[in-house]
Design an enzyme around this catalytic site. Sequence first.
Site, mmCIF file in Angstrom:
data_model
loop_
_atom_site.group_PDB
_atom_site.id
_atom_site.type_symbol
_atom_site.label_atom_id
_atom_site.label_comp_id
_atom_site.label_asym_id
_atom_site.label_seq_id
_atom_site.Cartn_x
_atom_site.Cartn_y
_atom_site.Cartn_z
ATOM 1 N N ARG A 1 0.878 -1.180 0.000
ATOM 2 C CA ARG A 1 0.000 0.000 0.000
ATOM 3 C C ARG A 1 0.905 1.216 0.000
ATOM 4 N NH1 ARG A 1 -5.294 1.496 3.495
ATOM 5 N NH2 ARG A 1 -6.101 0.090 1.922
ATOM 6 N N HIS B 1 -7.372 0.881 -6.392
ATOM 7 C CA HIS B 1 -7.593 0.016 -5.216
ATOM 8 C C HIS B 1 -8.288 -1.259 -5.708
ATOM 9 C CE1 HIS B 1 -7.786 -1.239 -1.211
ATOM 10 N NE2 HIS B 1 -8.627 -0.385 -0.680
ATOM 11 N N GLN C 1 -10.077 -3.862 -3.280
ATOM 12 C CA GLN C 1 -11.382 -3.415 -2.793
ATOM 13 C C GLN C 1 -12.465 -3.713 -3.833
ATOM 14 O OE1 GLN C 1 -12.333 -1.662 0.274
ATOM 15 N NE2 GLN C 1 -14.311 -2.274 -0.573
ATOM 16 N N ASP D 1 -17.141 7.351 -1.603
ATOM 17 C CA ASP D 1 -15.872 7.254 -0.869
ATOM 18 C C ASP D 1 -15.573 8.644 -0.314
ATOM 19 O OD1 ASP D 1 -13.357 6.486 0.056
ATOM 20 O OD2 ASP D 1 -12.398 6.582 -1.912
ATOM 21 N N CYS E 1 -16.326 1.816 0.537
ATOM 22 C CA CYS E 1 -15.110 1.056 0.850
ATOM 23 C C CYS E 1 -14.703 1.207 2.314
ATOM 24 C CB CYS E 1 -13.975 1.476 -0.076
ATOM 25 S SG CYS E 1 -13.634 3.245 -0.013
ATOM 26 N N ARG F 1 -13.588 -8.420 1.679
ATOM 27 C CA ARG F 1 -12.169 -8.140 1.450
ATOM 28 C C ARG F 1 -11.351 -9.397 1.757
ATOM 29 N NH1 ARG F 1 -10.213 -3.016 1.665
ATOM 30 N NH2 ARG F 1 -8.360 -4.042 0.849
HETATM 31 N N1 NVA Z 1 -9.869 6.907 -1.499
HETATM 32 C C1 NVA Z 1 -9.537 6.431 -0.173
HETATM 33 C C2 NVA Z 1 -9.797 4.965 -0.076
HETATM 34 C C3 NVA Z 1 -9.543 4.400 1.295
HETATM 35 C C4 NVA Z 1 -9.795 2.918 1.354
HETATM 36 C C5 NVA Z 1 -8.089 6.737 0.127
HETATM 37 O O1 NVA Z 1 -7.234 6.532 -0.740
HETATM 38 O O2 NVA Z 1 -7.797 7.198 1.234
HETATM 39 N N1 CP Z 2 -11.212 0.056 2.418
HETATM 40 C C1 CP Z 2 -9.953 -0.030 2.881
HETATM 41 O O1 CP Z 2 -9.018 -0.271 2.128
HETATM 42 O O2 CP Z 2 -9.827 0.126 4.226
HETATM 43 P P1 CP Z 2 -8.461 0.306 5.036
HETATM 44 O O3 CP Z 2 -7.882 1.633 4.617
HETATM 45 O O4 CP Z 2 -8.875 0.283 6.465
HETATM 46 O O5 CP Z 2 -7.536 -0.805 4.690
#
Ligand code: NVA
Ligand code: CP
Length: 302
Positions: A102, A129, A132, A220, A260, A288
């Site tokens: 990540r 992502h 997800q 989101d 998400c 997930r």
């Molecule tokens: N768009 C959000 C998704 C989190 C799962 C982010 O990147 O923070």
């Molecule tokens: N939706 C998601 O990826 O959650 P986290 O940021 O908690 O991993």
Amino acid sequence: MKHFLKLLDCTPEEIFELLDLADKLKYEKKHGIAHPILAGKSLGMIFQKSSTRTRVSFETGMYQLGGQPLFLSPRDLQIGRGEPLCDTARVLSRYLDGLMIRTFAQQEVEDFAKFGSIPVINALTDFAHPCQVMADLQTIREYHKTTEGKKLCFIGDGNNMANSLIVGGLKAGMSVSVATPKDYAPDKTVMEFAAAYGDKFQWVQDPMEGAAGADVLYTDVWASMGQESEQAIREKAFAGFQINAKVMEAANPGAMVLHCLPAHRGEEITADVFEAHANEIFDEAENRLHAQKAIMATLMKD
Ligand code: NVA
Ligand code: CP
């Protein structure tokens, strides 16, 4: 499939195979049937950003598959002190059987895949992502029986989630509409990909127009990880880009709502709509685990 970096790389057949395997692994987990497909294997997990769902579902998922997950904090790794990614990738490839990352730039996960020799899984970048969205598609199939011919509407920021939902939704046979402010459109490469789907894809600036006839409404956060300093500007720009009772009325009766998570009630979704659809949203979060087990099993098994 060697890596899982973005859904643009996957064929519809690969996506449906992963979904079928995710369903099978979910069934087995619920019925106490062990599936130690990755016994003796190790997955490295590098997180440059926070996580609740991704970290816990990958870690427990790897354990349930009989393997060993290793959480690797960039604070502890030499990469945090400037060791080049191309060296880190080659070193980790000598110890591990798979690597989950990540991070911020999509190029980083692409480079790990290029320089390393083990499967790499994108667990969120600024661009995509994909893990997800596999869970999202699994959840849509559970509630609507199929993704084919269903309409998905994403409302909010044209961010990593919007990018991956457009690609995943279209490849899974859905119509996709995306409602964002004009200056917050999805990524250009994704828009170009979607253009080839003709009227199955729609980018609009009016959430009501996007939601018309939708079977799935999705939203989101307005400010993603790394954009916290823009919160105030974004709150202004996204006012009205919210899933609320009015938007629900524009959608099809029985439309589901997905998020998400984490969710900001009162911003991208009202508390009422969130709670009315909490079952779907937390099934989605659960999936997930199952979807990622399918990805790991597919990429990492002998
Ligand atoms: N768009 C959000 C998704 C989190 C799962 C982010 O990147 O923070
Ligand atoms: N939706 C998601 O990826 O959650 P986290 O940021 O908690 O991993």
